[in-house]
Motif scaffolding. Structure first.
Motif, short mmCIF file in Angstrom:
data_model
loop_
_atom_site.label_atom_id
_atom_site.label_comp_id
_atom_site.label_asym_id
_atom_site.label_seq_id
_atom_site.Cartn_x
_atom_site.Cartn_y
_atom_site.Cartn_z
N GLY A 117 29.23 63.66 8.07
CA GLY A 117 28.21 64.01 8.16
C GLY A 117 27.19 63.02 7.09
N LEU A 118 27.85 62.11 6.58
CA LEU A 118 27.10 60.86 6.16
C LEU A 118 25.95 60.19 6.90
CD1 LEU A 118 29.76 59.22 3.71
CD2 LEU A 118 27.98 60.90 2.94
N PRO A 119 26.21 59.77 8.13
CA PRO A 119 25.28 59.21 8.95
C PRO A 119 24.16 60.08 9.07
CG PRO A 119 27.50 58.89 9.98
CD PRO A 119 27.49 59.72 8.69
N LYS A 120 24.09 61.34 8.98
CA LYS A 120 23.20 62.34 9.05
C LYS A 120 22.31 62.68 7.56
CE LYS A 120 25.91 64.56 12.51
NZ LYS A 120 27.11 65.44 12.55
#
Length: 160
Positions: free
Chosen positions: A46-49
């Motif tokens: 979820g970090l890249p989002k």
């Protein structure tokens, strides 16, 4: 530069592997659960989002493809980054004549990464304040990072 990367990878993997063996020992002797690497993988995914903090808990977030592999890879990558920090601060020469104190300092300081980044991101709150027993969880975090420090020191003794 190659030596720095080589040492950071081996020392980081050594520290992280000892931490994983420690978790298996705690499971075998005390029945404590091993870390939920699939949920850590879900958080990493979820970090890249831009999804850094999960107030509802990462377990309530839909599963992602390959989350277990992502979790394990992220776990070891973080260990390598922490070893690189050690080498940036104390220099590559530390690995050739390691002493335990620098590894311990990095191990203890990096507890903060879990307390202020990973755990809030997983929905457990700052420093496990939403865990069923926060003081025990915090103690386990500190002991785990000391074990990680021992692993980094031991790996440096072997590879340096």
């Amino acid at each position: 530069m190659f030596e720095f990367i080589y040492l950071a990878v081996l020392i980081g993997i050594g520290g992280t592997a000892l931490l994983d063996l420690w978790a298996l020992l705690l499971k075998a002797t005390l029945g404590l659960p091993t870390p939920p690497w699939h949920l850590v993988g879900r958080w990493f995914a979820g970090l890249p989002k831009g999804q850094l903090v999960r107030r509802e808990g990462i377990g309530n977030v839909p599963a992602v493809n390959n989350e277990l592999a992502i979790g394990w890879a992220g776990h070891y990558l973080v260990g390598i980054v922490f070893a690189a920090v050690l080498l940036v601060i104390w220099g590559v020469q530390w690995a050739h004549a390691p002493s335990f104190l620098p590894a311990l300092v990095v191990g203890l300081v990096t507890v903060g990464a879990g307390w202020f980044i990973l755990q809030p991101g997983m929905g457990v709150g700052v420093a496990c304040n939403k865990a069923p027993n926060p003081p025990v969880a915090r103690l386990q975090n500190v002991i785990g990072h000391v074990v990680f420090a021992i692993g980094m020191y031991g790996a440096a003794l072997v590879v340096g």
